[in-house]
Design a protein around this motif. Structure first.
Motif, PDB file in Angstrom:
ATOM      1  N   UNK A   1       0.902  -1.107   0.074  1.00 30.03           N
ATOM      2  CA  UNK A   1      -0.062   0.073   0.011  1.00 30.03           C
ATOM      3  C   UNK A   1       0.947   1.277  -0.103  1.00 30.03           C
ATOM      4  N   UNK A   2       2.046   1.227   1.041  1.00 29.58           N
ATOM      5  CA  UNK A   2       2.807   2.391   1.089  1.00 29.58           C
ATOM      6  C   UNK A   2       4.109   1.965   1.000  1.00 29.58           C
ATOM      7  N   UNK A   3       4.744   1.886  -0.240  1.00 30.91           N
ATOM      8  CA  UNK A   3       6.287   1.293  -0.480  1.00 30.91           C
ATOM      9  C   UNK A   3       7.122   2.177   0.298  1.00 30.91           C
ATOM     10  N   UNK A   4       6.737   3.354   0.399  1.00 27.88           N
ATOM     11  CA  UNK A   4       7.829   4.296   1.193  1.00 27.88           C
ATOM     12  C   UNK A   4       8.204   4.001   2.630  1.00 27.88           C
TER      13      UNK A   4
ATOM     14  N   UNK B   1      -2.101   7.857   4.267  1.00 25.29           N
ATOM     15  CA  UNK B   1      -2.356   6.682   4.133  1.00 25.29           C
ATOM     16  C   UNK B   1      -3.680   6.219   3.817  1.00 25.29           C
ATOM     17  N   UNK B   2      -4.819   7.032   4.182  1.00 29.17           N
ATOM     18  CA  UNK B   2      -6.058   6.989   3.423  1.00 29.17           C
ATOM     19  C   UNK B   2      -6.178   6.880   1.928  1.00 29.17           C
ATOM     20  N   UNK B   3      -5.166   7.933   1.500  1.00 29.71           N
ATOM     21  CA  UNK B   3      -5.106   8.208   0.083  1.00 29.71           C
ATOM     22  C   UNK B   3      -4.506   6.838  -0.458  1.00 29.71           C
ATOM     23  N   UNK B   4      -3.568   6.303   0.080  1.00 29.60           N
ATOM     24  CA  UNK B   4      -2.855   5.264  -0.634  1.00 29.60           C
ATOM     25  C   UNK B   4      -3.747   3.913  -0.500  1.00 29.60           C
ATOM     26  N   UNK B   5      -4.433   3.733   0.445  1.00 33.63           N
ATOM     27  CA  UNK B   5      -5.355   2.558   0.691  1.00 33.63           C
ATOM     28  C   UNK B   5      -6.563   2.807  -0.549  1.00 33.63           C
ATOM     29  N   UNK B   6      -7.064   3.884  -0.929  1.00 34.28           N
ATOM     30  CA  UNK B   6      -7.793   4.197  -1.844  1.00 34.28           C
ATOM     31  C   UNK B   6      -7.466   3.860  -3.255  1.00 34.28           C
ATOM     32  N   UNK B   7      -6.096   4.138  -3.067  1.00 35.28           N
ATOM     33  CA  UNK B   7      -5.535   3.886  -4.784  1.00 35.28           C
ATOM     34  C   UNK B   7      -5.189   2.256  -4.733  1.00 35.28           C
TER      35      UNK B   7
END
Length: 317
Positions: free
Chosen positions: A37-40, A116-122
């Motif tokens: 979800x968040x590679x960073x 976090x919420x933005x990445x989950x939505x993607x």
């Protein structure tokens, strides 16, 4: 120490998982999902040997049973406790299929709730290789909680009630802060050991760390909370497989009573609700003990006997 508002968050991610079978600690799967979800976040999960504490924490997977209880899922070894512990039986495999949830705690120096919420939505769904299997995951929902906001109220309720329950929701490996080597763990759930990691993270993050300051803060907590007789009955040791060898970790709960005589003394020196709220916030968001970024040390803190405090009952603590 003073409570810094809006810098600590916990998130609960509910997921649907295709079948994954094996002998493993399910926090590995949770961490793999997070990194997809968040590679960073990868740099924040990498092993480190320096003094800088990790500002992320992930839990194993949990499942809600039909009886309404929540179970933490992971492989562990059935061991016999004689003079020497022998783990002769093979670990228990886990079968992951269906709906689960896990927790991810973080400091805003690492990530913001919006990111976090933005990445989950993607990334609503994903498939990846895990333990030589193809795992497919669908993110059902994500809830984000501001630990900095709620923990001050939690501290107030604990001090009012006069007691609290510390639940080791995932296996927990405590460290004795008086031992200089991180190699040696402890299985004694004293406040001194339980709160060692949260207090260290607070002091280090604020640039206030010194051995003397760490021990002073921990001594306050140690004098404020007294373990009850249930400390031995509510806990058990579970031998958990994360690497090749099983490691001992605590699961269960321990109850603590507030020492009101010391609380009155402490209130002459600082705002106890604010100070304790900050410690609770770091414990709830970032875990306790060692291995917090690998799924160990996820805790819950609950006030007990609200409205019927030991002070009101006249108990001699």
């Amino acid at each position: 120490m003073s409570l810094a508002v809006n810098n600590l968050y916990s998130s609960k991610l509910t997921i649907n998982v295709s079948q994954v079978v094996g002998y493993f600690y399910t926090a590995k799967l949770a961490k793999t999902i997070l990194l997809n979800i968040v590679p960073g976040l990868l740099e924040h999960f990498k092993p480190s040997t320096g003094p800088e504490p990790k500002l992320v924490h992930v839990s194993p997977l949990y499942v809600n049973s039909r009886d309404g209880k929540t179970r933490c899922i992971y492989s562990y070894a059935p061991c016999r406790n004689n003079e020497l512990v022998k783990c002769t039986e093979p670990p228990k495999p886990v079968v992951i299929e269906g709906t689960y949830h896990f927790y991810f705690g973080f400091h805003t120096k690492v990530l913001t709730p919006g990111e976090l919420l933005s990445k989950v939505a993607e990334r609503g769904s994903m498939c990846f290789n895990f333990m030589s299997q193809k795992a497919c995951v669908e993110i059902v929902s994500v809830e984000v909680l501001n630990e900095s906001t709620r923990s001050k109220e939690l501290a107030r309720r604990v001090l009012e009630s006069g007691s609290m329950k510390m639940v080791f929701s995932s296996p927990t490996m405590l460290r004795d802060p008086l031992r200089t080597s991180g190699k040696y763990k402890t299985l004694l759930p004293s406040p001194f050991n339980v709160f060692a990691a949260p207090v260290y993270i607070i002091l280090y993050t604020k640039g206030l760390f010194s051995v003397r300051r760490l021990r002073t803060e921990l001594l306050r907590l140690h004098r404020l909370f007294n373990e009850t007789y249930s400390a031995l009955g509510g806990l058990r040791v579970r031998w958990v497989y994360y690497g090749r060898r099983p490691e001992p970790a605590l699961v269960g709960y321990v109850n603590y009573r507030v020492n009101y005589e010391y609380l009155d003394f402490l209130r002459q020196k600082l705002n106890v609700e604010e100070w304790l709220g900050e410690v609770f916030a770091y414990a709830l968001a970032l875990g306790v003990g060692a291995g917090r970024a690998t799924g160990f040390g996820h805790v819950e803190i609950k006030p007990l006997a609200e409205g019927n405090s030991a002070r009101n009952q006249g108990e001699n603590l």
